[in-house]
Design a protein around this motif. Sequence first.
Motif, PDB file in Angstrom:
ATOM      1  N   THR A 129      55.591  57.940  -6.736  1.00 28.49           N
ATOM      2  CA  THR A 129      55.532  59.003  -7.731  1.00 28.49           C
ATOM      3  C   THR A 129      54.098  59.409  -8.054  1.00 28.49           C
ATOM      4  O   THR A 129      53.785  60.584  -8.176  1.00 28.49           O
ATOM      5  N   PHE A 130      53.239  58.419  -8.219  1.00 24.78           N
ATOM      6  CA  PHE A 130      51.855  58.715  -8.585  1.00 24.78           C
ATOM      7  C   PHE A 130      50.914  58.118  -7.542  1.00 24.78           C
ATOM      8  O   PHE A 130      50.175  57.167  -7.842  1.00 24.78           O
ATOM      9  N   PRO A 131      50.939  58.641  -6.316  1.00 25.29           N
ATOM     10  CA  PRO A 131      50.174  57.981  -5.246  1.00 25.29           C
ATOM     11  C   PRO A 131      48.681  57.908  -5.533  1.00 25.29           C
ATOM     12  O   PRO A 131      48.029  56.950  -5.115  1.00 25.29           O
ATOM     13  N   ILE A 132      48.151  58.868  -6.247  1.00 26.48           N
ATOM     14  CA  ILE A 132      46.701  58.845  -6.464  1.00 26.48           C
ATOM     15  C   ILE A 132      46.338  57.807  -7.518  1.00 26.48           C
ATOM     16  O   ILE A 132      45.489  56.951  -7.304  1.00 26.48           O
ATOM     17  N   ALA A 133      47.026  57.861  -8.671  1.00 23.77           N
ATOM     18  CA  ALA A 133      46.709  56.910  -9.732  1.00 23.77           C
ATOM     19  C   ALA A 133      46.946  55.482  -9.267  1.00 23.77           C
ATOM     20  O   ALA A 133      46.221  54.563  -9.647  1.00 23.77           O
ATOM     21  N   MET A 134      47.968  55.284  -8.412  1.00 26.62           N
ATOM     22  CA  MET A 134      48.299  53.932  -7.996  1.00 26.62           C
ATOM     23  C   MET A 134      47.337  53.391  -6.946  1.00 26.62           C
ATOM     24  O   MET A 134      47.368  52.208  -6.625  1.00 26.62           O
ATOM     25  N   THR A 135      46.509  54.243  -6.371  1.00 29.81           N
ATOM     26  CA  THR A 135      45.563  53.743  -5.374  1.00 29.81           C
ATOM     27  C   THR A 135      44.123  53.993  -5.800  1.00 29.81           C
ATOM     28  O   THR A 135      43.221  53.994  -4.985  1.00 29.81           O
TER      29      THR A 135
END
Lengths: 339, 225, 213
Positions: A137-143
Motif C-alpha cells: 500500500t505504501f511502498p515508498i514510506a515502507m522502504t
Amino acid sequence: MKRKDPDLLLFHAPLLRQGMTTPKAMRDVLYALAPATLASLWFFGLSAALILGACIAGAVAAEWLFAQREARGESLRDASGILTGLLLGLTLPPGLPLWMAFLGGFVGISLGKAIWGGLGHNLFNPALLGRAFLLATFPIAMTTWVPINVDGGFLDVYPGNLALPFMQAGADGVTAATPLGMMKFEHTVTPLADLAFGKVSGSLGETSGLLLLLGGIFLWLRRDLDWRIPVSILLTVLVFSAALSMVDAARFPTPLFSVFSGGLLLGAIYMATDPVTSPITPKGAWIFGTGTGVLVMLIRVFGGLPEGVMYAILLMNAATPLIDRYTQPRVFGRGAESK
Amino acid sequence: MSASRDTASPSSLRLVLTLAIAGLISGIAIIGIYESTLPTITANKARELRAAVFKVLPGVSQMQALVYRDGELVALAEADKDESVVYGGYDERGEFVGYAVPGAGPGFQDTIALLYGYVPAEQQVVGMEILESRETPGLGDKIYKDAEFVAGFGALSTEPEIIAVKKGSKAAPNEIDAITGATISSKAVVRIINEAHVEWSERLPPPGSEPALNESESGGTGAGR
Amino acid sequence: MKKNESYEEFVKGVWRDNPVFVQVLGMCPMLAVTNSAINAIAMGLATFFVLVGSSILVSSFRHWIPKQVRISCFIIIIATFVTIADYTLLALVPKVHKELGAFIPLIVANCLILGRQEAFASRYPTRLAVFDAMGMAAGFLLALFSLGAVREILGDGALFGVKLFGENFEPWVIMILPPGGFLTLGVILLFFNWFKYKKDEFLAEVAEAERSS
C-alpha cells in the motif's frame, strides 16, 4: 520432556498435566522479545515506542472490534493480539507515519486472523500479513529507512512519524540504506560486528542480531518453539550463500552476512515458528524451514527486492496444510497404505 | 420456456436457418458500425501519434513516417505492417530536425512502449514520451509522471550509450538520474532507448542527407497511417 | 398493478437481487476495471447498453428462437451489441477504451448478461424484460461505481480525477492494483451481508413480538 523424534507418540496413565497454555506461550514470546524491543528503543528513541504502540493499538482495536460481543475481553487476555502488534512493529521502518503503523496492526488482525475465525484458524501469520499489506500500500514510506539515532536524545522523534492521518510523511529527511539494500544496489558490505550488535539502519527489530538470538534461546529453553524451523532456515541460508560465495565471492554476500542482515533472524525465530501457521510434524518442520530458507535466498539474490523473508514465510505458510498432509504419521496398526 | 411451445422438435433446417439469419443480421450490423466509426478512430490515432512526435522533438511542426527499405530510408507510401517505422520531424520551413523512434521492451511489470526524439546531427536524445506502460502506481509510473526524469531526456548524449545512474550523481552527458525507488523501471526505459538506438543507428543516413519532406504525399501534415 | 410489476422488476435488480452484491455475478469486469470511478462508469454503461439491447431482442424474438439453438442465438445477439459498444467507445472516448482494453470484448462472457437472457428475457414479454434488464444493469453499474469510487478515493485521493485531499495525500497504492479490487469487494460484501443479517434479525424480533402480543 526431552525425547527423540518418535514415529508414534504413545502416552499412558498417569497423564501429566502440562503447564503449557496459549496465554503462557504468548507471554513467553513477549518476554523473549523484550531485549530486542529495548534495543530498538535505545537505537531509535521515542519513535520506536510510538510505532510499537501504534501497531499494538491497531491490533488490539481490531481484536476487540471483531470479537463476539460476549467474548470481547476474552480474546485480549491471551495476549496474541499484543504479540502480533509488537512483531509487526518490529518489522517496520522507524520513520513510518504512526497512522500507517496503526492501520497495519488493524489490517493484520482483521484480514490475517479475524476473518479466518480467530486464533488458531488463520493460514497466514497476521503480523507478516499486516506488513505485506503496508508494503503493497505504501511502498515508498515502507522502504524509506532512517539512520539510527546514536547521538540524538531519546526524545527526538523522526519527523515522518507525526504525519497526519492519510497524509504523506512530508519532506525527505535524512535517509540511509539498509545493509541488504547496499549489498544489492551498491555492492557495499557492512561489517559483521555492526550487524550483530545493531549499529545499522533497518527496521526497528531487525538491527540487533545477537539480542534476537538470545530471545530465541530463551524460547527454546522454555520449549515454546520448534527449534527445527529456525535451525533449518538458518542452515539453509548458510549453505546456500556459502555455495554462492564460492561461485563469486565479490558478487554474493558471505554466509554470516546473509544470516545477520535484514529480517532473517526476526522472521526465522519469531514468525516462521508461529505454531498456528507452521507444520505440526517434525518432518514437516524441516521441510517448512528449508523451503523458507531457499525462498529467502532466491528472492534476495535473484529477485527485484533486497529482502525476501516476509514473502518467503508467507509463501511457506500457504504450503503448510499441504506439508502437514504429506507428513502425517500413519495411524497405528494400519498398513503403510493408510493415512 | 417459451421456445418449448413448439412441442415437436423443429427440423434441422430450421435450426440452421435461424442461426444463419441471426449471423447474417449480426454481420451486417457489425460492418455498419465498423465502417461508420473507422474514420474517427483513424483520425484519433493519427492525432495521438502527431502529438507524441511533436512532444519528443521540440521545434517540429511537420512529420512523415519513414521505413527502411532496400538499404535506405524512404517516406512511407503505404503501410506495411511488418516493417518498423520511424518518424521524420521537420520544422516549419520543411527542414529536417530529427527522428522520433518508437521502442518497446519489458519493464518491471509489463511491456513499456515509448517514443524518443533523436537528433542525429548532435547525436542526442532530445525527448522521450511513454506511450504504454503498466508500471507500479506511485513508483514505476514515475517514468512518465516524474517531470524531472522525463526532462532528463531533453539533452542526452547517446555516445557510447545512455547510462542510468543513482539520483543526483549525473556527471557525464550520457548519464541520466534514475528515479529513487524505481530503479528497475528507469533502467528499463534507458535500455529500450539504447536497444532501439543500436538497431536504427546503422540504418539512418549520415546527417545532412535525410529524406526530404514529401509535401505532395503528406500534404504538410504527414499524419502517417 | 401493471405499473407496480415493472417497478418491482426494476428494483429487484438494483437492490434485493443485486447482480454483484447478492448474486456475485460478473466478477471479471468488477475486479479488473474498477480502479477509477470513470472506468467503472464506462464499463457499467457499456454493460447497460449490451444488457438492455440484447434483452429487448431476445424477448421480442423469443417465440421464433428454437430452444435447441437458443444459447447460440443469445450469444450472437450479445456479441453484436458488444462489438457495437467496443467501436463506439473507441471512436468517442479513446482514452477510456485504452484503460478498459480487453475487458470490453469480454463483456460478452459476462455471465450476468447471458444469465438474464436465459432466466428472464426469453420467458417474459418485452416490457418486463426491459425493466428487468435495466434494473440488473443499474445494479451492476451501482456496484461498479461504489467499488471504483472507493478504490479511486483511497488509491489516488481523487474522485473522477479531482483531487480531494490536496497534494499531501498518501495514496494507498494497493487499491489501484488488482489486490485492492478483491479487498474492497470483500469488505463491501461483508457490509452487505451484515446489513442483511441485521435486517433479518430485526424482522424476526418483530414477528416474535407480534406473536406474543
